[in-house]
Design a protein around this motif. Structure first.
Motif, short mmCIF file in Angstrom:
data_model
loop_
_atom_site.label_atom_id
_atom_site.label_comp_id
_atom_site.label_asym_id
_atom_site.label_seq_id
_atom_site.Cartn_x
_atom_site.Cartn_y
_atom_site.Cartn_z
N HIS A 63 0.88 -1.15 -0.12
CA HIS A 63 -0.04 0.09 -0.03
C HIS A 63 0.75 1.14 0.07
O HIS A 63 1.77 1.34 0.86
CB HIS A 63 -0.90 -0.22 1.11
CG HIS A 63 -1.91 1.00 1.25
ND1 HIS A 63 -1.73 2.35 1.63
CD2 HIS A 63 -3.19 1.03 0.65
CE1 HIS A 63 -2.92 3.21 1.76
NE2 HIS A 63 -3.54 2.26 1.03
N LYS A 64 0.40 2.23 -0.83
CA LYS A 64 1.29 3.36 -0.97
C LYS A 64 1.01 4.02 0.58
O LYS A 64 -0.18 4.28 0.61
CB LYS A 64 1.09 4.49 -2.26
CG LYS A 64 1.59 5.62 -2.18
CD LYS A 64 1.17 6.30 -3.51
CE LYS A 64 1.94 7.65 -3.58
NZ LYS A 64 1.41 8.37 -4.68
N GLN A 66 -0.27 6.95 2.93
CA GLN A 66 -0.92 8.01 2.75
C GLN A 66 -0.43 9.31 3.04
O GLN A 66 0.89 9.36 3.84
CB GLN A 66 -2.40 7.97 3.94
CG GLN A 66 -2.98 6.79 4.05
CD GLN A 66 -2.40 5.66 4.64
OE1 GLN A 66 -1.12 5.52 5.10
NE2 GLN A 66 -3.33 5.02 5.51
N SER A 67 -0.64 10.46 2.70
CA SER A 67 0.14 11.65 2.83
C SER A 67 -0.13 12.17 4.53
O SER A 67 0.55 12.34 5.04
CB SER A 67 -0.49 12.82 2.06
OG SER A 67 -0.31 12.46 0.67
N ASP A 68 -1.55 11.70 4.92
CA ASP A 68 -1.53 11.94 6.06
C ASP A 68 -1.71 10.63 7.11
O ASP A 68 -2.53 9.90 7.01
CB ASP A 68 -2.82 12.82 6.65
CG ASP A 68 -3.23 13.07 7.91
OD1 ASP A 68 -2.53 12.70 8.77
OD2 ASP A 68 -4.20 13.65 8.18
N ARG A 69 -0.64 10.35 7.71
CA ARG A 69 -0.53 9.00 8.47
C ARG A 69 -1.52 8.79 9.78
O ARG A 69 -1.34 7.86 10.29
CB ARG A 69 0.93 8.59 8.82
CG ARG A 69 2.00 8.60 7.53
CD ARG A 69 1.73 7.55 6.75
NE ARG A 69 2.60 6.32 7.29
CZ ARG A 69 2.36 4.90 6.87
NH1 ARG A 69 1.67 4.58 5.68
NH2 ARG A 69 3.15 3.91 7.28
N LYS A 71 -4.42 9.15 9.53
CA LYS A 71 -5.70 8.51 9.11
C LYS A 71 -5.68 7.33 8.23
O LYS A 71 -4.66 6.92 7.60
CB LYS A 71 -6.52 9.54 8.00
CG LYS A 71 -6.83 11.10 8.69
CD LYS A 71 -7.36 11.91 7.64
CE LYS A 71 -7.72 13.27 8.36
NZ LYS A 71 -8.37 14.14 7.32
N TRP A 73 -7.68 6.37 5.87
CA TRP A 73 -8.09 6.35 4.26
C TRP A 73 -6.80 6.57 3.43
O TRP A 73 -5.78 7.40 3.62
CB TRP A 73 -9.12 7.58 4.17
CG TRP A 73 -10.08 7.38 4.93
CD1 TRP A 73 -10.39 8.19 5.84
CD2 TRP A 73 -11.42 6.54 5.04
NE1 TRP A 73 -11.60 7.84 6.64
CE2 TRP A 73 -12.00 6.61 5.89
CE3 TRP A 73 -11.47 5.46 4.05
CZ2 TRP A 73 -13.26 5.99 6.39
CZ3 TRP A 73 -12.56 4.55 4.35
CH2 TRP A 73 -13.37 4.69 5.57
N ALA A 74 -6.76 6.04 2.18
CA ALA A 74 -5.83 6.37 1.12
C ALA A 74 -6.18 7.57 0.75
O ALA A 74 -7.23 8.36 0.56
CB ALA A 74 -6.00 5.00 0.08
N ASP A 75 -5.03 8.09 -0.05
CA ASP A 75 -5.27 9.49 -0.85
C ASP A 75 -6.27 9.41 -1.85
O ASP A 75 -7.19 10.19 -2.07
CB ASP A 75 -3.84 10.14 -1.21
CG ASP A 75 -2.82 10.36 -0.21
OD1 ASP A 75 -3.40 10.61 1.04
OD2 ASP A 75 -1.54 10.51 -0.42
N GLU A 76 -6.14 8.44 -2.53
CA GLU A 76 -6.93 8.07 -3.66
C GLU A 76 -7.72 6.68 -3.26
O GLU A 76 -7.18 5.62 -3.30
CB GLU A 76 -6.38 7.80 -5.05
CG GLU A 76 -5.66 9.03 -5.42
CD GLU A 76 -5.09 9.04 -6.83
OE1 GLU A 76 -5.34 8.21 -7.53
OE2 GLU A 76 -4.37 10.23 -7.20
N ARG A 77 -8.98 6.73 -2.98
CA ARG A 77 -9.54 5.41 -2.47
C ARG A 77 -10.06 4.64 -3.47
O ARG A 77 -10.26 5.04 -4.70
CB ARG A 77 -10.85 5.82 -1.53
CG ARG A 77 -10.52 6.92 -0.17
CD ARG A 77 -11.65 7.10 0.29
NE ARG A 77 -11.47 8.15 1.33
CZ ARG A 77 -12.55 8.50 2.29
NH1 ARG A 77 -13.66 8.28 2.04
NH2 ARG A 77 -12.19 9.60 3.05
#
Length: 272
Positions: A63-64, A66-69, A71, A73-77
């Motif tokens: 998994h790439k 996330q910009s905000d670790r 959360k 949720w992925a940046d692009e869900r």
């Protein structure tokens, strides 16, 4: 033996990807021995100490980050629609609760009368409907061997798996190598069952998204991606394999551009 999957995990996590798990795809140890001579039965009789086991294939899930670790949720869900991906389907995919009913195991006489392909499918199906018995499994194999009904080129008594991280139902002969043979061109050295990319593309991407295969071969992943309405990138060092992959992709594009009968009727109607 090189633990490529373990090295790949270390490599990708070393570059910042999150490791999310591993799916095991069962392989045919008898067919593997015929291809590599690494698991020779005759050699085992003389010295069992160097004998290993068959080499399953692994699908590694990353998994790439996330910009905000903070959360989950992925940046692009990857968003699923309830109408297309039901809770029932999700439960089956997540738990792999794929069991079928059966009254009893077939006797060795009944198994011996079946052709090898039918026997393989039926044995796997029955193994999912009964509690596994190792001694019974060995007894059936030995009795079939005594009747000269145990193939020497592939395993015909393969039990099914109840675990969601072990895939036993991949059709190993469904590869682009069949097309390579029909076209009288060189087969790929490592034929890739199409069931693997098809399932992963459907589960881990959405229509229109990009699928990338860094080891493209003759284009199996790219072809499955465009067939599923995705875009595809592929890398491959062998120029001959690249040329073969373009044959299959251009064939797909040609078929996709041919209008259906209903589309022709619509065109004719609008012209009138």
């Amino acid at each position: 033996m090189a633990p490529f999957h373990a090295e790949a995990i270390a490599h990708y996590t070393g570059h910042g990807f999150d490791y999310y798990g591993m799916i095991t795809v069962t392989t045919d140890v008898v067919r593997e021995n015929n291809q590599t001579y690494r698991l020779s039965y005759s050699k085992m009789l003389k010295d069992h100490s160097p004998m290993g086991v068959g080499s399953p294939e692994y699908v590694l899930l990353f998994h790439k980050p996330q910009s905000d670790r903070s959360k989950g949720w992925a940046d692009e869900r990857i968003v699923k629609d309830r109408g297309e991906y039901s809770v029932g389907r999700w439960q089956i995919d997540a738990a792999a609760d794929w069991r079928e009913s059966g009254d009893r195991l077939l006797t060795v006489d009944e198994l011996a009368q079946l052709d090898p392909e039918s026997r393989s499918r039926l044995f796997t199906k029955q193994s999912l409907a009964h509690v596994y018995d190792y001694e019974e499994h060995v007894r059936l194999a030995e009795q079939l061997a005594e009747r000269h009904a145990l193939p020497g080129t592939f395993a015909s008594l393969v039990p099914g798996s109840w675990r969601p991280d072990v895939w036993h139902d991949i059709l190993r002969i469904d590869t682009l190598n069949s097309e390579q043979k029909r076209r009288n061109v060189e087969n790929h050295i490592c034929p890739f069952p199409l069931g693997i990319p098809r399932r992963l593309i459907a589960e881990y991407s959405m229509p229109g998204e990009l699928v990338y295969d860094p080891f493209g071969g003759i284009g199996s992943t790219a072809l499955c991606a465009v067939e599923a309405g995705r875009r595809a990138y592929s890398s491959e060092l062998n120029p001959a394999s690249v040329a073969d992959s373009l044959v299959y992709l251009r064939r797909h594009d040609a078929r996709a551009s041919v209008p259906t009968l209903f589309e022709l009727l619509d065109i004719e109607g609008s012209a009138a």
